[in-house]
Design a protein around this motif. Structure first.
Motif, PDB file in Angstrom:
ATOM      1  N   VAL A  88      -1.036   9.626  -9.413  1.00 43.82           N
ATOM      2  CA  VAL A  88       0.493   8.788 -10.107  1.00 43.82           C
ATOM      3  C   VAL A  88       0.905   7.945  -9.323  1.00 43.82           C
ATOM      4  O   VAL A  88       1.798   6.823  -9.023  1.00 43.82           O
ATOM      5  CB  VAL A  88       1.256   8.722 -11.282  1.00 43.82           C
ATOM      6  N   ASN A  89       1.659   9.368  -7.853  1.00 42.88           N
ATOM      7  CA  ASN A  89       2.798   9.415  -7.017  1.00 42.88           C
ATOM      8  C   ASN A  89       2.015   8.797  -5.950  1.00 42.88           C
ATOM      9  O   ASN A  89       2.690   7.179  -5.177  1.00 42.88           O
ATOM     10  CB  ASN A  89       3.120  10.975  -6.460  1.00 42.88           C
ATOM     11  N   CYS A  90       0.927   8.055  -5.713  1.00 39.78           N
ATOM     12  CA  CYS A  90       0.282   7.699  -5.130  1.00 39.78           C
ATOM     13  C   CYS A  90      -0.183   6.496  -5.402  1.00 39.78           C
ATOM     14  O   CYS A  90       0.110   5.185  -4.126  1.00 39.78           O
ATOM     15  CB  CYS A  90      -0.915   8.234  -4.441  1.00 39.78           C
ATOM     16  N   LEU A  91      -0.614   6.174  -6.345  1.00 35.05           N
ATOM     17  CA  LEU A  91      -0.933   4.916  -7.000  1.00 35.05           C
ATOM     18  C   LEU A  91       1.219   3.841  -6.908  1.00 35.05           C
ATOM     19  O   LEU A  91       0.998   2.992  -6.884  1.00 35.05           O
ATOM     20  CB  LEU A  91      -0.892   5.056  -8.423  1.00 35.05           C
ATOM     21  N   ILE A  92       2.053   4.361  -7.318  1.00 36.84           N
ATOM     22  CA  ILE A  92       2.833   4.025  -6.897  1.00 36.84           C
ATOM     23  C   ILE A  92       3.344   3.358  -5.976  1.00 36.84           C
ATOM     24  O   ILE A  92       3.834   2.083  -5.833  1.00 36.84           O
ATOM     25  CB  ILE A  92       4.431   4.743  -7.882  1.00 36.84           C
ATOM     26  N   THR A  93       3.526   4.246  -4.759  1.00 38.00           N
ATOM     27  CA  THR A  93       3.348   4.497  -2.820  1.00 38.00           C
ATOM     28  C   THR A  93       2.660   2.736  -3.069  1.00 38.00           C
ATOM     29  O   THR A  93       2.876   1.955  -1.965  1.00 38.00           O
ATOM     30  CB  THR A  93       2.980   5.236  -2.455  1.00 38.00           C
ATOM     31  N   LEU A  94       1.512   2.948  -3.475  1.00 36.86           N
ATOM     32  CA  LEU A  94       0.689   1.834  -3.266  1.00 36.86           C
ATOM     33  C   LEU A  94       0.987   0.777  -3.949  1.00 36.86           C
ATOM     34  O   LEU A  94       0.913  -0.510  -3.008  1.00 36.86           O
ATOM     35  CB  LEU A  94      -0.388   1.917  -3.429  1.00 36.86           C
ATOM     36  N   PHE A  95       1.459   0.851  -5.063  1.00 35.74           N
ATOM     37  CA  PHE A  95       2.054  -0.707  -5.963  1.00 35.74           C
ATOM     38  C   PHE A  95       3.234  -1.199  -4.942  1.00 35.74           C
ATOM     39  O   PHE A  95       3.195  -1.879  -4.559  1.00 35.74           O
ATOM     40  CB  PHE A  95       2.743  -0.093  -7.289  1.00 35.74           C
ATOM     41  N   TYR A  96       4.268   0.055  -4.246  1.00 35.72           N
ATOM     42  CA  TYR A  96       5.437  -1.179  -3.760  1.00 35.72           C
ATOM     43  C   TYR A  96       4.821  -1.367  -2.192  1.00 35.72           C
ATOM     44  O   TYR A  96       5.651  -2.592  -1.633  1.00 35.72           O
ATOM     45  CB  TYR A  96       6.244  -0.346  -3.536  1.00 35.72           C
ATOM     46  N   ASN A  97       4.179  -0.538  -1.826  1.00 33.02           N
ATOM     47  CA  ASN A  97       3.120  -1.195  -0.612  1.00 33.02           C
ATOM     48  C   ASN A  97       2.558  -2.663  -0.975  1.00 33.02           C
ATOM     49  O   ASN A  97       2.753  -3.566  -0.154  1.00 33.02           O
ATOM     50  CB  ASN A  97       2.470  -0.900   0.254  1.00 33.02           C
ATOM     51  N   LEU A  98       2.643  -2.388  -2.185  1.00 32.96           N
ATOM     52  CA  LEU A  98       1.328  -4.533  -1.946  1.00 32.96           C
ATOM     53  C   LEU A  98       2.835  -5.185  -2.370  1.00 32.96           C
ATOM     54  O   LEU A  98       2.638  -6.384  -1.801  1.00 32.96           O
ATOM     55  CB  LEU A  98       0.403  -4.397  -3.285  1.00 32.96           C
ATOM     56  N   VAL A  99       3.634  -4.879  -3.001  1.00 39.62           N
ATOM     57  CA  VAL A  99       5.075  -6.181  -3.806  1.00 39.62           C
ATOM     58  C   VAL A  99       5.431  -5.655  -2.237  1.00 39.62           C
ATOM     59  O   VAL A  99       6.423  -7.866  -2.131  1.00 39.62           O
ATOM     60  CB  VAL A  99       5.482  -5.556  -4.866  1.00 39.62           C
TER      61      VAL A  99
ATOM     62  N   TRP B   4       0.267  -1.698 -13.770  1.00 44.34           N
ATOM     63  CA  TRP B   4       0.167  -0.990 -12.764  1.00 44.34           C
ATOM     64  C   TRP B   4      -1.068   0.130 -12.700  1.00 44.34           C
ATOM     65  O   TRP B   4      -2.178   0.735 -13.273  1.00 44.34           O
ATOM     66  CB  TRP B   4       0.393  -1.154 -11.564  1.00 44.34           C
ATOM     67  N   ILE B   5       0.503   1.129 -13.208  1.00 41.40           N
ATOM     68  CA  ILE B   5      -0.633   2.503 -13.327  1.00 41.40           C
ATOM     69  C   ILE B   5      -1.466   2.418 -14.761  1.00 41.40           C
ATOM     70  O   ILE B   5      -2.625   2.968 -14.197  1.00 41.40           O
ATOM     71  CB  ILE B   5       0.884   3.919 -13.911  1.00 41.40           C
ATOM     72  N   HIS B   6      -0.800   2.240 -15.723  1.00 40.37           N
ATOM     73  CA  HIS B   6      -1.532   2.168 -17.001  1.00 40.37           C
ATOM     74  C   HIS B   6      -2.830   1.272 -16.903  1.00 40.37           C
ATOM     75  O   HIS B   6      -3.788   1.943 -17.768  1.00 40.37           O
ATOM     76  CB  HIS B   6      -0.837   1.700 -18.166  1.00 40.37           C
ATOM     77  N   GLY B   7      -2.913   0.354 -16.378  1.00 36.62           N
ATOM     78  CA  GLY B   7      -4.204  -0.845 -16.196  1.00 36.62           C
ATOM     79  C   GLY B   7      -5.521   0.101 -15.233  1.00 36.62           C
ATOM     80  O   GLY B   7      -6.311   0.141 -15.863  1.00 36.62           O
ATOM     81  N   LEU B   8      -4.714   0.828 -13.897  1.00 39.55           N
ATOM     82  CA  LEU B   8      -5.493   1.537 -13.671  1.00 39.55           C
ATOM     83  C   LEU B   8      -6.473   2.429 -14.227  1.00 39.55           C
ATOM     84  O   LEU B   8      -7.164   2.767 -14.051  1.00 39.55           O
ATOM     85  CB  LEU B   8      -4.987   1.439 -12.017  1.00 39.55           C
ATOM     86  N   SER B   9      -5.144   3.166 -14.799  1.00 40.53           N
ATOM     87  CA  SER B   9      -5.978   4.569 -15.916  1.00 40.53           C
ATOM     88  C   SER B   9      -7.029   4.219 -16.713  1.00 40.53           C
ATOM     89  O   SER B   9      -8.294   4.963 -16.625  1.00 40.53           O
ATOM     90  CB  SER B   9      -4.704   5.275 -16.262  1.00 40.53           C
TER      91      SER B   9
ATOM     92  N   ARG C  87      15.228  -7.375  -3.825  1.00 41.45           N
ATOM     93  CA  ARG C  87      16.458  -8.429  -4.219  1.00 41.45           C
ATOM     94  C   ARG C  87      16.441  -7.898  -5.705  1.00 41.45           C
ATOM     95  O   ARG C  87      15.789  -7.743  -7.115  1.00 41.45           O
ATOM     96  CB  ARG C  87      15.922  -9.862  -3.580  1.00 41.45           C
ATOM     97  N   PRO C  88      18.547  -8.207  -5.441  1.00 39.04           N
ATOM     98  CA  PRO C  88      18.750  -7.707  -7.622  1.00 39.04           C
ATOM     99  C   PRO C  88      18.179  -9.219  -8.415  1.00 39.04           C
ATOM    100  O   PRO C  88      17.937 -10.579  -7.386  1.00 39.04           O
ATOM    101  CB  PRO C  88      20.398  -8.261  -6.798  1.00 39.04           C
ATOM    102  N   GLY C  89      17.698  -8.878  -9.371  1.00 37.33           N
ATOM    103  CA  GLY C  89      17.502  -9.850 -10.280  1.00 37.33           C
ATOM    104  C   GLY C  89      15.769 -10.550 -10.122  1.00 37.33           C
ATOM    105  O   GLY C  89      15.930 -11.696 -11.139  1.00 37.33           O
ATOM    106  N   VAL C  90      14.967 -10.380  -9.140  1.00 35.65           N
ATOM    107  CA  VAL C  90      13.982 -10.057  -8.839  1.00 35.65           C
ATOM    108  C   VAL C  90      13.172  -9.329  -9.697  1.00 35.65           C
ATOM    109  O   VAL C  90      13.039  -8.077  -9.101  1.00 35.65           O
ATOM    110  CB  VAL C  90      13.177 -10.456  -7.489  1.00 35.65           C
ATOM    111  N   VAL C  91      12.072  -9.980 -10.807  1.00 33.81           N
ATOM    112  CA  VAL C  91      10.917  -8.462 -11.439  1.00 33.81           C
ATOM    113  C   VAL C  91       9.885  -8.819  -9.914  1.00 33.81           C
ATOM    114  O   VAL C  91       9.023  -8.897  -9.629  1.00 33.81           O
ATOM    115  CB  VAL C  91      10.225 -10.082 -12.430  1.00 33.81           C
ATOM    116  N   ILE C  92      10.165  -7.170 -10.416  1.00 34.97           N
ATOM    117  CA  ILE C  92       9.257  -6.240  -9.465  1.00 34.97           C
ATOM    118  C   ILE C  92       8.039  -6.413  -9.915  1.00 34.97           C
ATOM    119  O   ILE C  92       7.383  -5.954 -11.046  1.00 34.97           O
ATOM    120  CB  ILE C  92      10.251  -4.933  -8.465  1.00 34.97           C
ATOM    121  N   GLY C  93       6.973  -7.080  -9.208  1.00 35.44           N
ATOM    122  CA  GLY C  93       5.515  -7.148  -9.681  1.00 35.44           C
ATOM    123  C   GLY C  93       4.313  -7.720  -9.434  1.00 35.44           C
ATOM    124  O   GLY C  93       4.847  -8.155  -8.012  1.00 35.44           O
TER     125      GLY C  93
END
Length: 212
Positions: free
Chosen positions: A25-36, A90-95, A42-48
Motif C-alpha cells: 500500500v505504501n509503495c502504491l501511495i508513493t507511486l500515485f503521488y509520483n504520477l500525480v 487507486w489503491i482499491h481499484g488496483l487491489s 495547490r489548495p482546493g485542487v482535487v488530487i487525482g
C-alpha cells in the motif's frame, strides 16, 4: 506529503484493502503521488489522476489499446464519478485489478461491459464492444456481419435463460464453466506478464516506475 500523514493514510488504506499488505500500500501511495506530480501542493485542487493520465497508465503499463474499454475501466476505478481517480480509489481499484478473486473480477468485468448500467449486457452492447476489439479484416464481406455472428455465438454460449441478453447470473455461470469468458467482450484486466512486471517494479521501488 509528510511522513505522519503518509503513515496514517497507509494504515487506513491497508485496513480497508483486502489484497495488499502495508508495504505494498505504501509503495502504491508513493507511486500515485509520483504520477500525480506537483498538483498535490495547490489548495482546493482535487488530487487525482484524470481520465487522460489514467488511460496513459493503462496503455503504457498494461498494454490496453481499446478506447472504450479504457474509459470503462476508468469509470470502474472512479467510484465517486468526479472525473479523477483519488488515492483511495487507486489503491482499491488496483487491489481488484491486480489481485481480485474470481468473484470480484466477474463483478468488475460485468460492470465494464454493461455500458448503460442497466444490469444487462445487451446485443447492442456486445456488438459495440466486439466491433471495437476485433481487428478489421480487409475482406469483401461486410465486417459487421461477422461481428453479428459472433454476438449470436456468444449469446448461445452464455445466455442461459434465452432472453436475448446477458444478466449477471448468465455471465457468472458461463465464466465459472469457462474462465476465458471473463473478458469475452474486451481485455479489461491486466495480462499476467504486465501485472508481474508492474508489481515487481513498484513493490521494489515505486520511484523507479517511470523508467519502465
Amino acid at each position: 506529503m509528510n511522513r505522519k500523514k503518509l503513515q496514517k493514510l497507509t494504515d487506513t488504506l491497508t485496513k480497508s484493502c483486502k489484497h495488499f499488505n502495508k508495504f505494498e500500500v505504501n509503495c502504491l501511495i508513493t507511486l500515485f503521488y509520483n504520477l500525480v506530480g506537483d498538483v498535490a501542493e495547490r489548495p482546493g485542487v482535487v488530487i487525482g489522476l484524470d481520465r487522460n493520465a489514467f488511460r496513459n497508465i493503462l496503455h503504457v503499463t498494461f498494454g490496453m489499446t481499446d478506447d472504450m474499454i479504457m474509459d470503462r475501466v476508468f469509470r470502474g476505478f472512479d467510484k465517486d464519478n468526479d472525473g479523477c481517480v483519488n488515492v483511495s480509489e487507486w489503491i482499491h481499484g488496483l487491489s481488484l485489478f491486480l489481485r481480485g478473486t474470481l468473484e470480484e473480477k466477474m463483478k468488475y468485468c460485468f460492470e465494464v461491459f454493461d455500458l448503460n448500467g442497466d444490469g444487462f449486457i445487451s446485443k447492442e452492447e456486445m456488438f459495440h464492444m466486439l466491433k471495437n476489439s476485433l481487428l478489421k479484416q480487409p475482406s469483401e464481406e461486410d465486417p459487421d456481419e461477422g461481428i453479428k455472428d459472433l454476438v449470436e455465438i456468444t449469446l448461445k454460449k452464455m445466455d442461459q435463460d434465452h432472453d436475448g441478453k446477458l444478466s449477471f447470473a448468465d455471465y457468472e455461470n458461463a465464466v465459472r464453466e469457462e474462465t476465458l469468458l471473463l473478458e469475452a467482450f474486451g481485455p479489461c484486466l491486466p495480462d499476467p506478464k504486465s501485472q508481474m512486471e508492474f508489481e515487481a517494479q513498484v513493490f521494489k521501488d515505486p520511484n523507479d516506475f517511470n523508467d519502465m
